[in-house]
Design a protein around this motif. Sequence first.
Motif, PDB file in Angstrom:
ATOM      1  N   SER A  61     -18.338 -17.968  41.165  1.00 12.80           N
ATOM      2  CA  SER A  61     -16.920 -18.097  41.512  1.00 12.80           C
ATOM      3  C   SER A  61     -16.634 -19.380  42.269  1.00 12.80           C
ATOM      4  O   SER A  61     -15.533 -19.937  42.165  1.00 12.80           O
ATOM      5  N   PHE A  63     -18.621 -22.403  42.246  1.00  9.64           N
ATOM      6  CA  PHE A  63     -18.906 -23.632  41.499  1.00  9.64           C
ATOM      7  C   PHE A  63     -17.923 -23.811  40.343  1.00  9.64           C
ATOM      8  O   PHE A  63     -17.470 -22.823  39.746  1.00  9.64           O
ATOM      9  N   PRO A  64     -17.581 -25.057  40.018  1.00  9.04           N
ATOM     10  CA  PRO A  64     -16.623 -25.328  38.931  1.00  9.04           C
ATOM     11  C   PRO A  64     -17.267 -25.161  37.552  1.00  9.04           C
ATOM     12  O   PRO A  64     -17.659 -26.142  36.910  1.00  9.04           O
ATOM     13  N   LEU A  65     -17.373 -23.935  37.100  1.00  7.57           N
ATOM     14  CA  LEU A  65     -18.015 -23.635  35.824  1.00  7.57           C
ATOM     15  C   LEU A  65     -16.987 -23.163  34.810  1.00  7.57           C
ATOM     16  O   LEU A  65     -15.952 -22.592  35.172  1.00  7.57           O
ATOM     17  N   THR A  66     -17.268 -23.401  33.553  1.00  8.67           N
ATOM     18  CA  THR A  66     -16.445 -22.800  32.502  1.00  8.67           C
ATOM     19  C   THR A  66     -16.688 -21.294  32.504  1.00  8.67           C
ATOM     20  O   THR A  66     -17.712 -20.816  33.011  1.00  8.67           O
ATOM     21  N   GLN A 201     -24.255 -29.788  33.915  1.00 11.62           N
ATOM     22  CA  GLN A 201     -23.330 -28.654  33.876  1.00 11.62           C
ATOM     23  C   GLN A 201     -23.694 -27.561  34.878  1.00 11.62           C
ATOM     24  O   GLN A 201     -22.820 -27.039  35.579  1.00 11.62           O
TER      25      GLN A 201
END
Length: 316
Positions: A61, A63-66, A201
Amino acid sequence: MESSFLTAVFLPLTLFIIMLGMGLGLKISDFKRIVVAPKAAILGLIAQLVMLPIMGFVLASIFPLTPELAVGVMILSACPGGATSNLMTYIARGDVALSIFLTAISSLITIFTIPLVVNFSMQVFVGEASALQLPFLTTVTQIAVITLIPVSLGMLLNHYAPRFAASVEKSVKWLSLGFLGLIIAIILYQERANIVGFFVQVGGVTLTLNVITMALGFVIAALGKLNRSATKALTIEVGIQNGTLAIAVASAPIFLNNPTMAIPPAIYSLIMDVTGFAFALWCQGQVGTLNLTPTLPGDGTPEKVAMQRSSNSDDK
């Protein structure tokens, strides 16, 4: 070497050899002690099955992840243990019986918990549920073939032919290490064009998850006042996940069939090999200054330590 042969034949064979080597140094009494003193096992299962998914959700939540990569992190968090953790505990001279026990029990329990964690994460990050079910008999059979059967065979050899078991134990250990290193090298070569992109990523979130979970295992063991060998086992067991199972759940056609979701467990597997082996080798380097002889889980009295030292003289 084709990828299908690697995953279908070479990897299972390597894991079989690893677990056989574990069994060569174990006795039935090692597992009886876990039943008699279950505190370490209970703490380990709570950390693996409850706290690990919570930590995975928090990091996924933050970390800027897809959405798909976030689900991949959750799949990884839902797949604790694995034969690699047993091997690293063995190298670290930790409580191997405890490590194998945690791997076996958590693997059985995750048959039911993985669908719950994955469906929850799909709803939160993707916005839809996934009807995920692990084939019970197939999963149990795989666990038995890769873990229980070779360990039992090694223990039988140790019981009925102790001199032979002692003479081949180290050779089997180094053979399994060589096979495992070869597998990692092959995977790196096959994915050489994508490794950098994958690390960009998810490298940050997977490294953070690995470091935090290893620290979590250590802290829980310390708060539970476990002995050194059990502490090492929990540190490794909580921080080393079953990357192979996570990749299968994410990418196999019978499960989610989403290769993107397999990226976090793939990168995590590479990271945990480095950190796990570094920790294990550091533990070996402390043999001359610390008492790292495996003792009973949760039992560190001088009398019991002395008894255990006499029955594990090869671990001095």
